[in-house]
Design a protein around this motif. Structure first.
Motif, PDB file in Angstrom:
ATOM      1  N   GLN A   1      -5.372 -54.927  24.761  1.00 17.29           N
ATOM      2  CA  GLN A   1      -6.863 -54.345  24.716  1.00 17.29           C
ATOM      3  C   GLN A   1      -6.826 -54.431  22.493  1.00 17.29           C
ATOM      4  OE1 GLN A   1      -5.695 -49.757  24.165  1.00 17.29           O
ATOM      5  NE2 GLN A   1      -7.414 -49.412  24.503  1.00 17.29           N
TER       6      GLN A   1
ATOM      7  N   LYS B   1     -12.451 -52.281  21.524  1.00 15.03           N
ATOM      8  CA  LYS B   1     -12.472 -52.345  23.004  1.00 15.03           C
ATOM      9  C   LYS B   1     -11.089 -51.278  23.539  1.00 15.03           C
ATOM     10  CE  LYS B   1     -14.086 -56.837  21.683  1.00 15.03           C
ATOM     11  NZ  LYS B   1     -14.294 -58.233  21.863  1.00 15.03           N
ATOM     12  N   GLN B   2     -11.207 -51.649  24.837  1.00 14.93           N
ATOM     13  CA  GLN B   2     -11.416 -51.090  26.308  1.00 14.93           C
ATOM     14  C   GLN B   2      -9.681 -52.325  26.727  1.00 14.93           C
ATOM     15  OE1 GLN B   2     -13.750 -50.393  29.118  1.00 14.93           O
ATOM     16  NE2 GLN B   2     -14.119 -48.419  29.082  1.00 14.93           N
TER      17      GLN B   2
END
Length: 120
Positions: A39, A43-44
């Protein structure tokens, strides 16, 4: 309980290499699947690579050919060899184990993460 602890992260220059390790402790049956996720800030979390108990691997396209995932079932350990690192590989890397205990059915267990920074 099942606990995962990652290690091996750090700062590396572009093109360099790092080897991440994940140790799994507790009482559990051999995990049927394990993987590395990462990660980046803002961001995911995304999948990096997975490996089954039989050694079948799967990689994200972004790391294919550069990263190698492996596991040692006897040691309950997971590894990620990262070569030709790029700045875009910078992220917190997490170890995941899909395992069953005598009290719980198959469950996903996560480590606390280890930071990888690729920069000049």
């Amino acid at each position: 309980q099942v606990q995962l602890v990652e290690s091996g992260g750090g700062l590396v220059q572009p093109g360099g290499s790092l080897r991440l390790s994940c140790g799994v402790t507790g009482r559990f049956f051999n995990p049927n699947a394990m993987g590395w996720y990462r990660q980046a800030p803002g961001k995911q979390r995304e999948l990096v690579a997975t490996i089954t108990s039989d050694g079948v691997t799967n990689y994200a396209d972004s790391v294919k050919g550069r990263f190698t995932i492996s596991r040692d079932n006897a040691k309950s350990a997971l590894y990620l060899q990262m070569n030709s690192l790029k700045p875009e590989d910078t992220a917190d890397y997490y170890c995941k184990a899909q395992a069953r205990t005598y009290l719980r059915p198959t469950t996903d267990y996560w480590g606390q993460g280890t930071q990888v920074t690729v920069s000049s």
